[in-house]
Design an enzyme around this catalytic site. Structure first.
Site, PDB file in Angstrom:
ATOM      1  N   VAL A  15       8.035   3.879   1.607  1.00 15.32           N
ATOM      2  CA  VAL A  15       8.328   4.700   2.789  1.00 15.32           C
ATOM      3  C   VAL A  15       9.742   4.957   2.330  1.00 15.32           C
ATOM      4  CG1 VAL A  15       9.191   4.642   5.140  1.00 15.32           C
ATOM      5  CG2 VAL A  15       7.227   3.091   4.434  1.00 15.32           C
ATOM      6  N   ASP A  65      -1.551  -8.269  11.513  1.00 12.73           N
ATOM      7  CA  ASP A  65      -0.344  -8.585  10.608  1.00 12.73           C
ATOM      8  C   ASP A  65       0.931  -8.704  11.144  1.00 12.73           C
ATOM      9  OD1 ASP A  65       0.282  -9.586   8.136  1.00 12.73           O
ATOM     10  OD2 ASP A  65       0.570  -7.428   7.298  1.00 12.73           O
ATOM     11  N   PHE A 108       0.894  -1.124   0.055  1.00 19.87           N
ATOM     12  CA  PHE A 108      -0.014  -0.087   0.036  1.00 19.87           C
ATOM     13  C   PHE A 108       0.893   1.282   0.028  1.00 19.87           C
ATOM     14  CE2 PHE A 108      -2.397  -3.655   1.601  1.00 19.87           C
ATOM     15  CZ  PHE A 108      -3.530  -3.175   0.932  1.00 19.87           C
ATOM     16  N   GLY A 109       2.024   1.188   0.625  1.00 19.16           N
ATOM     17  CA  GLY A 109       2.453   2.457   0.788  1.00 19.16           C
ATOM     18  C   GLY A 109       4.254   2.019   0.416  1.00 19.16           C
TER      19      GLY A 109
HETATM   20  N1  LIG Z   1       9.210   4.528  10.362  1.00 19.08           N
HETATM   21  C1  LIG Z   1       9.882   3.623   9.343  1.00 19.08           C
HETATM   22  N2  LIG Z   1      11.190   3.758   9.375  1.00 19.08           N
HETATM   23  C2  LIG Z   1      12.057   2.898   8.507  1.00 19.08           C
HETATM   24  N3  LIG Z   1      11.333   1.960   7.680  1.00 19.08           N
HETATM   25  C3  LIG Z   1      10.229   1.974   7.751  1.00 19.08           C
HETATM   26  C4  LIG Z   1       9.298   2.632   8.512  1.00 19.08           C
HETATM   27  N4  LIG Z   1       8.199   2.203   8.215  1.00 19.08           N
HETATM   28  C5  LIG Z   1       8.136   1.576   7.386  1.00 19.08           C
HETATM   29  N5  LIG Z   1       9.223   1.176   7.093  1.00 19.08           N
HETATM   30  C6  LIG Z   1       9.757   0.443   6.183  1.00 19.08           C
HETATM   31  O1  LIG Z   1       8.929   0.204   4.887  1.00 19.08           O
HETATM   32  C7  LIG Z   1       8.229  -1.087   4.629  1.00 19.08           C
HETATM   33  C8  LIG Z   1       6.850  -0.820   4.028  1.00 19.08           C
HETATM   34  O2  LIG Z   1       6.151  -0.165   5.216  1.00 19.08           O
HETATM   35  P1  LIG Z   1       4.911  -0.696   5.784  1.00 19.08           P
HETATM   36  O3  LIG Z   1       4.694  -1.968   5.903  1.00 19.08           O
HETATM   37  O4  LIG Z   1       4.054   0.517   6.654  1.00 19.08           O
HETATM   38  O5  LIG Z   1       4.044  -0.347   4.343  1.00 19.08           O
HETATM   39  P2  LIG Z   1       2.636  -1.122   3.817  1.00 19.08           P
HETATM   40  O6  LIG Z   1       2.431  -0.439   2.328  1.00 19.08           O
HETATM   41  O7  LIG Z   1       1.588  -0.779   4.757  1.00 19.08           O
HETATM   42  O8  LIG Z   1       3.076  -2.488   3.853  1.00 19.08           O
HETATM   43  P3  LIG Z   1       2.180  -3.894   3.804  1.00 19.08           P
HETATM   44  O9  LIG Z   1       2.039  -4.178   2.406  1.00 19.08           O
HETATM   45  O10 LIG Z   1       3.054  -4.829   4.742  1.00 19.08           O
HETATM   46  O11 LIG Z   1       0.958  -3.483   4.270  1.00 19.08           O
HETATM   47  C9  LIG Z   1       8.410  -1.841   6.029  1.00 19.08           C
HETATM   48  O12 LIG Z   1       8.676  -3.099   5.900  1.00 19.08           O
HETATM   49  C10 LIG Z   1       9.906  -1.158   6.402  1.00 19.08           C
HETATM   50  O13 LIG Z   1      10.910  -1.811   5.934  1.00 19.08           O
END
Ligand SMILES: Nc1ncnc2c1ncn2[C@@H]1O[C@H](COP(=O)(O)OP(=O)(O)OP(=O)(O)O)[C@@H](O)[C@H]1O
Length: 737
Positions: free
Chosen positions: A148, A258, A145-146
C-alpha cells in the site's frame, strides 16, 4: 474454481525483535510480556475456496479441497494397505500439526520501485478505472498479498488529493483468476461503517490497483509507538467501536476473518477522522449468510486454517467454517493484547505451533486471560467464546459492558464511538426501549473453556432389533482370551474394544454379521506383520484399541463388507491422509490411540456415502448435533489425552430407526448400557478418548443422555455401542494452566 491463496506473508521488520521467539522455546517460563511479533504472522487465504467448498462439498467429495500450505516429509508411522503390502511414503507424509502457516515479516518502508525480487517495479504514476492520475509516494504498509502506497492526485479535478493505493501483482496467487478476491468484498462493504471507501480499481501493467481512502496508523502502530501500553479507556473505546463495526459488517452478511490490531486503522492524523476506527484487509472475509438469508452450513476441515495464529478463534484453528463468533473471539484477543501487551500463547515455535497455540487458548480460562483487566473485558471474553456457530451475537449488550469504563461524554473519548452510539439507539428503538436488564436474567453460559482434569467415557448407542450383547471392562491382558473364547462359544463376536489404564474393555455382540474373528494383543501399535498375515487370509480390521504403554489390541473379522483396507499410524491426527483416502473411496472404519499416537483404519466398501470428522479438545457437542441434523451418525471415536476425534458417516442403506444417543460418564457406563438395552439401544465400539479436559464438567459428565431420533439405522457392524474413554492427565492440566 479459484485456487487457494497460500503464500508467505511478509511482515514489517519488527522494531523490537522478540527475544522469546528467537531464543526461548518455552513461553511458559517467560515472565515479561513482549511486543507484537510480526514474524509470527502467518496466514493462508482460502476465502473463495471455502465458499466453493460450502457449495460443493456435500455434492462431490472428490472436489473437497485438500489442505493447503507447505507439505512436510513424514515422520509418521506406517501406512499399510491390503493387496499392496508396502509402506506408502507419500501417504505417510505431511501430518505434522497444523501446517497451514507460512512465516514472514512485514517489510520496512521502501520507496516505490524497490520491490520484491522478480516482480515488476511499482509504477511511478497510476491511473485506473477512470481515476485521475496519481503520483506514487511513500509506502504505507505491506501484507502478504498487497503493498500500500500513498497516491497524490496530479493536477486539479474532483476526488481526494491523497489516497491509498493497494497494489497486488497479477502473479499473486490471489490473482490467478483475475482481480483480487478482496475487490468483491470491497464492492459489497466499501464505505459502510468502519470500512474505507474504494474510489477506483483496475489493472495497470502487471498490477491490480485499488484506490481507496487514505487512513492513518494501525492500532498495532499506536500500541507499539506508546511503549507497548494503551489506557484502559482507550481499549474500552476500541472495544465499543470495533463491536459496532463488526455488527455492521455482519449485518451485511460477511465475517471479516482476520480481526487483529494490525487491521484496525485510525483515520489520518490531523484530520477530522483521526479518532475514527476502520477495519481493513478484507481478503479473508466470507459470507456467514447466503443470498437467501440462510446461515451457511457448518463444516470442519481440520487441515484448513485461515487467519493469524495469535488472534484466530479456536474454531478457526480447528478448521471450522467461519461465522460471526470468530470475529468476536479474535476481537477479544485483540483487546486483551492491547491491554496486557501479551497473550499467553505467544512464543510457541516450530511446526506444531498452531496446535500448541490452539491448545493453550482452550485451556486458558477467561479469568486467567483477563486476570489484570477490568471485569467487562473478562465478561466479553466469556460471552464470545461461548457463542454457538450460528448464534446471533448480542452486540448491544457487549457494547454496554464497557459503559462503566468510558467517560460519559462521547465527544472527549480517545476513540470516536459514534457507530456504537447509533447501534445502541437502533436496538433501543427496535425494542421500544433498551432492555439490557432483561438480558441480565439470561442463564449464565456454560464455561466450556477452562482447564479441569477430567476423565470420561463417551459411549454411543444405536437403535437395533434386540440381540445378545455383552460387555467386559477393566480386563487385564491375561483375562482377555477367557472372555473372548466364552463369547465366541455363545455365538458372539467382538464389535468394539477400548482401553483405560492399560486395562481393556470390550463389547461382544451377536449381531455383527461376522463369520469368523481373530485378534492379537501386541506390544506394538500396530503390529504390521500380523495384520498383513490376516489380510492375506481375508480378515479385515474391525476394531482396534491402544494403551498408553504403546500396546494394542487388534480384532480382525471375516464377513465384513469391506473390499480393501488401509491403515495409518501417526503422531498427530492424520486428517490429510484421511482426506486423500476419501478421494480414493475409503472411509474411516476404526480408530484408536496409544498415548499421543493415532491409528486410523480406512476401508473400501464401508457402506457409507459420506463421512466427516469432528476434532476438538472438548467433546464437540455442537458439531455432533449439527452433523446429526444432516443425517450423519457417529461411527468411530478415539482420543488422546488432549484431543477427541469423532468420525460421523452417512450410511448408504437407510433403515427405519436411526436413533443414536451418546452418554458421557465418569466411569464405564455399565448400568447405563443395561438401561439402553432395555430400550433396544445397543453399544457399538469402545475407544479410549483423551480430551474433554475443560469444564465440560459443567455441561454433563454423568449419564445425561443426549438423544437424537430420526429414521434410519447405521449398517452393521457400526450399529451398537461405541464408547470412548476420555482422560486428562491432571499433572498436565496443571502445567498447561
Ligand atoms: N487505506 C489505507 N490507508 C493507509 N494505510 C493502509 C491502508 N490500507 C492498508 N494500509 C496499510 O498497509 C498494510 C497492508 O495492507 P493490507 O492489510 O490491506 O494488505 P494485505 O496484503 O492484504 O495484508 P495481509 O497480509 O494482512 O492480508 C496495512 O497493515 C496498513 O498498515
Amino acid at each position: 474454481m479459484p485456487e487457494l491463496r497460500s503464500r508467505p506473508r511478509r511482515t514489517r521488520a519488527p522494531k523490537n525483535p522478540d527475544p522469546i521467539l528467537n531464543q526461548n522455546p518455552n513461553p511458559i517460563t517467560q515472565p515479561q510480556p513482549q511486543p507484537s511479533q510480526k514474524l509470527t504472522v502467518r496466514k493462508t487465504r482460502t476465502a473463495q475456496n471455502k465458499k466453493n467448498n460450502n457449495n460443493n462439498q456435500k455434492k462431490n467429495k472428490e472436489k473437497k479441497a485438500v489442505g493447503v500450505g507447505k507439505r512436510r516429509r513424514a515422520k509418521a508411522g506406517p501406512v499399510i494397505e491390503t493387496r499392496s503390502f508396502k509402506l506408502d511414503e507419500e501417504q505417510a507424509g505431511g501430518e505434522g500439526a497444523m501446517d497451514e502457516y507460512d512465516s514472514g515479516g512485514r517489510s520496512a518502508d521502501k520507496g516505490p520501485g524497490a520491490e520484491d525480487e522478480g516482480l515488476a517495479p511499482i509504477p511511478e504514476k497510476v491511473q485506473v478505472g477512470g481515476s485521475p492520475v496519481y503520483k506514487i509516494e511513500k509506502k504505507l504498509g505491506k501484507g502478504g498479498f498487497g503493498q500500500v502506497y500513498v497516491g497524490r492526485r496530479m493536477g486539479t479535478g474532483p476526488g481526494a488529493v491523497e489516497v491509498a493505493l493497494k497494489f497486488e501483482h497479477r502473479s499473486s496467487k490471489g490473482c490467478n483468476y483475475g482481480p483480487p478476491y478482496e475487490w468483491q468484498i470491497y464492492n459489497a462493504l466499501g464505505g459502510s461503517h468502519g470500512v474505507p471507501r474504494v474510489h477506483y480499481k483496475g489493472r495497470q501493467a502487471d498490477y491490480y490497483i485499488m484506490v481507496m481512502d487514505m487512513l492513518g496508523p494501525s492500532l498495532w502502530d499506536v500500541w507499539n509507538n506508546s511503549s507497548h501500553t494503551m489506557s484502559i479507556e482507550m481499549v474500552a473505546c476500541i472495544a465499543i467501536e470495533a463491536i459496532s463495526i463488526l455488527e455492521k459488517m455482519h449485518s451485511r452478511g460477511y465475517v471479516h476473518g482476520d480481526v487483529k490490531p494490525e487491521n484496525f486503522l485510525l483515520g489520518p492524523p490531523g484530520t477530522l477522522e483521526e479518532k475514527k476506527l476502520f477495519l481493513v484487509d478484507l481478503g479473508l472475509a466470507t459470507r456467514w449468510r447466503d443470498s437467501t438469508g440462510q446461515h451457511v452450513d457448518y463444516d470442519q476441515r481440520p487441515d484448513v486454517f485461515r487467519g493469524t495464529v495469535r488472534y484466530a478463534s479456536v474454531h478457526a484453528h480447528l478448521g471450522r467454517t467461519g461465522s460471526r463468533r470468530d470475529d468476536l473471539e479474535s476481537l477479544a484477543y485483540t483487546l486483551i493484547f492491547l491491554l496486557r501487551g501479551r497473550l499467553p500463547w505467544q512464543g510457541y515455535q516450530g511446526e506444531n505451533k498452531g496446535f500448541l497455540v490452539c491448545k493453550k487458548k482452550m485451556v486458558t480460562s477467561p479469568e486467567n486471560l483477563c486476570c489484570f483487566c477490568p471485569q467487562p473485558f473478562r465478561q466479553f471474553v466469556e460471552y464470545v467464546v461461548n457463542l454457538k456457530f450460528d448464534e446471533e451475537p448480542n452486540y448491544a449488550k457487549y457494547i454496554s459492558l464497557f459503559d462503566g469504563i468510558v467517560g460519559p461524554n462521547p465527544d472527549i473519548r480517545p476513540i470516536n464511538t459514534d457507530g456504537a452510539q447509533k447501534l445502541i439507539c437502533q436496538v433501543g428503538q427496535k425494542r421500544g426501549r433498551l432492555t439490557m436488564e432483561e438480558e441480565d436474567d439470561e442463564q449464565p453460559k456454560k464455561k466450556i473453556r477452562m482447564g479441569m482434569p477430567a476423565t470420561q467415557w463417551i459411549s454411543v448407542y444405536n437403535a437395533r432389533r434386540p440381540m445378545k450383547q455383552r460387555y467386559h471392562y477393566n480386563v487385564a491382558d491375561v483375562r482377555l482370551s477367557q472372555h473372548i473364547e466364552k463369547g465366541n462359544e455363545d455365538g458372539l463376536f467382538i464389535s468394539s474394544v477400548a482401553s483405560c489404564s492399560n486395562l481393556w474393555a470390550l463389547i461382544m455382540d451377536a449381531g455383527t454379521g461376522f463369520s469368523s474373528q481373530v485378534y492379537e494383543l501386541s506390544p506394538y501399535f500396530l503390529h504390521k506383520e500380523w495384520i498383513m498375515e490376516q489380510w492375506d487370509k481375508n480378515y479385515y480390521i474391525s476394531a482396534i484399541a491402544g494403551t498408553s504403554n504403546g500396546s494394542s489390541l487388534v480384532v480382525m473379522s471375516k464377513g465384513t463388507q469391506f473390499l480393501q483396507q488401509s491403515y495409518k499410524v501417526s503422531e498427530s491426527f492424520p486428517f490429510k491422509w484421511i482426506n486423500k483416502k476419501w478421494r480414493e473411496g475409503f472411509y474411516v472404519t476404526a480408530m484408536a490411540t496409544a498415548g499421543s499416537r493415532w491409528a486410523i483404519v480406512m476401508s473400501r466398501g464401508a457402506g457409507f456415502s459420506d463421512q466427516v470428522v469432528e476434532l476438538d479438545f472438548l467433546y464437540p457437542s455442537e458439531g455432533i448435533h449439527r452433523r446429526w441434523d444432516h443425517g450423519f451418525r457417529i461411527t468411530s471415536t478415539a482420543a488422546t489425552w488432549d484431543q477427541a476425534a469423532f468420525v460421523l458417516s452417512v450410511p448408504r442403506r437407510k433403515l427405519a430407526d436411526e436413533t443414536q444417543e451418546t452418554l458421557r460418564t465418569s466411569a464405564f457406563p455399565s448400568t447405563h448400557v443395561k438401561e439402553k438395552w432395555a430400550k433396544n439401544l445397543h453399544g457399538d465400539a469402545i475407544g479410549e478418548s483423551g480430551s474433554c479436559q475443560t469444564t465440560s464438567l459443567e455441561e454433563e459428565w454423568c449419564s445425561t443422555p443426549i438423544q437424537f431420533r430420526r429414521s434410519s439405522q447405521l449398517p452393521k457392524p457400526f450399529g451398537f455401542i461405541s464408547s470412548c474413554r476420555a482422560k486428562m492427565a491432571p499433572s498436565l492440566v496443571c502445567r498447561i494452566i
